[in-house]
Design an enzyme around this catalytic site. Structure first.
Site, short mmCIF file in Angstrom:
data_model
loop_
_atom_site.label_atom_id
_atom_site.label_comp_id
_atom_site.label_asym_id
_atom_site.label_seq_id
_atom_site.Cartn_x
_atom_site.Cartn_y
_atom_site.Cartn_z
N HIS A 84 -63.81 2.19 5.66
CA HIS A 84 -64.72 1.46 6.64
C HIS A 84 -66.05 1.89 6.46
O HIS A 84 -66.30 2.92 6.45
CB HIS A 84 -64.06 1.43 8.32
CG HIS A 84 -64.51 0.26 9.15
ND1 HIS A 84 -65.90 0.44 9.47
CD2 HIS A 84 -64.12 -0.63 9.53
CE1 HIS A 84 -66.23 -0.79 10.23
NE2 HIS A 84 -65.02 -1.43 10.16
N SER A 119 -67.57 -10.08 12.48
CA SER A 119 -67.55 -11.08 13.04
C SER A 119 -66.78 -12.23 13.20
O SER A 119 -67.15 -13.17 13.49
CB SER A 119 -69.14 -11.72 13.07
OG SER A 119 -70.15 -10.49 13.63
N ASN A 122 -58.76 -4.27 14.43
CA ASN A 122 -59.30 -2.83 14.41
C ASN A 122 -60.14 -2.59 15.71
O ASN A 122 -61.04 -3.05 15.94
CB ASN A 122 -60.32 -2.98 13.16
CG ASN A 122 -61.09 -1.42 13.04
OD1 ASN A 122 -60.82 -0.57 13.71
ND2 ASN A 122 -62.27 -1.50 12.25
N GLU A 166 -68.24 2.20 8.78
CA GLU A 166 -68.66 2.99 9.92
C GLU A 166 -68.32 4.42 9.52
O GLU A 166 -68.72 5.27 9.98
CB GLU A 166 -68.05 2.55 11.23
CG GLU A 166 -68.71 1.15 11.68
CD GLU A 166 -67.89 0.46 12.63
OE1 GLU A 166 -66.75 0.90 13.20
OE2 GLU A 166 -68.33 -0.58 13.00
N LYS A 207 -61.19 0.26 16.49
CA LYS A 207 -62.10 1.15 16.40
C LYS A 207 -62.32 2.20 17.71
O LYS A 207 -60.90 2.41 17.88
CB LYS A 207 -63.57 0.52 16.67
CG LYS A 207 -63.60 -0.41 15.57
CD LYS A 207 -65.10 -0.89 15.45
CE LYS A 207 -65.22 -1.98 14.45
NZ LYS A 207 -66.46 -2.52 13.75
N GLY A 213 -70.14 -6.72 14.03
CA GLY A 213 -70.43 -6.41 15.00
C GLY A 213 -71.77 -7.28 15.46
O GLY A 213 -72.36 -6.83 16.52
N GLU A 256 -65.91 -6.41 3.89
CA GLU A 256 -66.54 -6.47 5.16
C GLU A 256 -68.10 -6.41 4.89
O GLU A 256 -68.53 -5.10 4.76
CB GLU A 256 -66.20 -5.37 5.99
CG GLU A 256 -64.79 -5.68 6.52
CD GLU A 256 -64.31 -4.88 7.88
OE1 GLU A 256 -63.80 -5.57 8.68
OE2 GLU A 256 -64.76 -3.73 8.24
P1 PGA Z 1 -66.39 -7.19 14.02
O1 PGA Z 1 -65.92 -5.57 13.43
O2 PGA Z 1 -65.05 -8.15 13.95
O3 PGA Z 1 -66.69 -6.54 15.53
O4 PGA Z 1 -67.56 -7.49 13.43
C1 PGA Z 1 -64.95 -6.04 11.99
C2 PGA Z 1 -64.76 -4.66 11.64
O5 PGA Z 1 -65.56 -3.64 11.70
O6 PGA Z 1 -63.59 -4.26 11.20
#
Ligand code: PGA
Length: 263
Positions: free
Chosen positions: A104, A219, A17, A106, A19, A180, A174
């Site tokens: 997601h 992560s 992903n 976000e 983003k 992150g 998630e």
């Molecule tokens: P990350 O993000 O691996 O940077 O923690 C995962 C995601 O948001 O899909």
């Protein structure tokens, strides 16, 4: 923790992903991921890159040649219309995508996407012939309050259309607090939540829960991928930060290089 037998059909899936990261020059990293995948470095795993929409068409040919899937990161529920700034599932498909990430955290937080909206967008994905990667996960406060499963359960029931099948749906667990941050749940907590997700989807859509693929995200990086990807009911990973370079992404997907699907 011992590796769970993986029923045939639940082919491992590692999805990147990106983003809101990536300019055309960064397609060099996607090309390296394609080359490594074509060379067998991800073993039997299916590899999907969920790139910014602006890069999908440019990446489509090399991804297709390497057997790497392409995905969008969200879509509108309608196929077309007066929705300035939005993108439809049909447009993603037209640009070369076969997957789309939906719900997601976000987008749930930053764009006010609720469960009903995620369900509508999942239906749009199915309509366009895309596989929906539906994301669920609790916040830190919800986990500390002991509500993680209740929250994830209501997200699953509210977000997944009843017509979903193992071919059209992937669930990504998630935890919001793990995205992150460098933090991850314990392997036991991941195993418990993934079992709960499988049971909940099976209860909601009989015959589907046992066969869908459930990804862990939050992560995931080369240093923890082998343990997480060996956890029962973890069928792959949704990788954010570590998907931006071929070195890190293949450090995750490479876990599958020497594995064979359980029979
Ligand atoms: P990350 O993000 O691996 O940077 O923690 C995962 C995601 O948001 O899909």
């Amino acid at each position: 923790m011992t590796e769970a037998p993986r029923p045939l059909g639940r082919r491992p899936l590692v999805a990147g992903n990106w983003k809101m990261n990536g300019l055309r020059k960064d397609l060099a990293e996607a090309d390296k991921i394609c080359a490594a995948t074509a060379a067998g470095e991800a073993g039997d795993a299916e590899i999907v890159l969920c790139l910014p929409a602006t890069l999908l068409a440019a990446a489509a040919a090399s991804c297709e040649a390497a057997g790497v899937g392409l995905g969008g990161q969200h879509c509108h529920g309608a196929p077309a219309g007066p929705f300035t700034g939005d993108i439809s599932a049909e447009m993603l498909k037209d640009a070369g995508a076969t997957y789309v990430i939906l719900g997601h955290s976000e987008r749930r937080a930053g764009h006010n996407e609720g469960n009903a909206s995620v369900r509508e967008k999942s239906r749009a994905a199915f309509r366009a012939g895309l596989v929906a990667i539906v994301c669920v996960g609790e916040t830190r406060a919800q986990r500390e309050a002991g509500d993680a499963m209740a929250i994830v359960g209501s997200q699953l029931t509210g977000s997944i259309p009843g017509e979903a099948t193992p071919e059209t749906l992937v669930v990504a667990y998630e935890p919001v607090w793990a995205i992150g941050t460098g933090l991850t749940p314990t392997l036991k907590d991941i195993a418990d939540m993934h079992r709960f997700i499988r049971e909940r989807v099976e209860a909601d859509i009989p015959g589907v829960g046992g066969s869908i693929r459930i990804l862990y995200g939050g992560s995931v990086k080369p240093g923890n991928a082998a343990d997480i990807l060996s956890t029962p009911n973890v069928d792959g990973a949704l990788v954010g930060g570590a998907s931006l370079t071929a070195k890190d992404f293949m450090g995750v997907a490479g876990v599958f290089q020497d594995r064979r699907l359980a029979s």
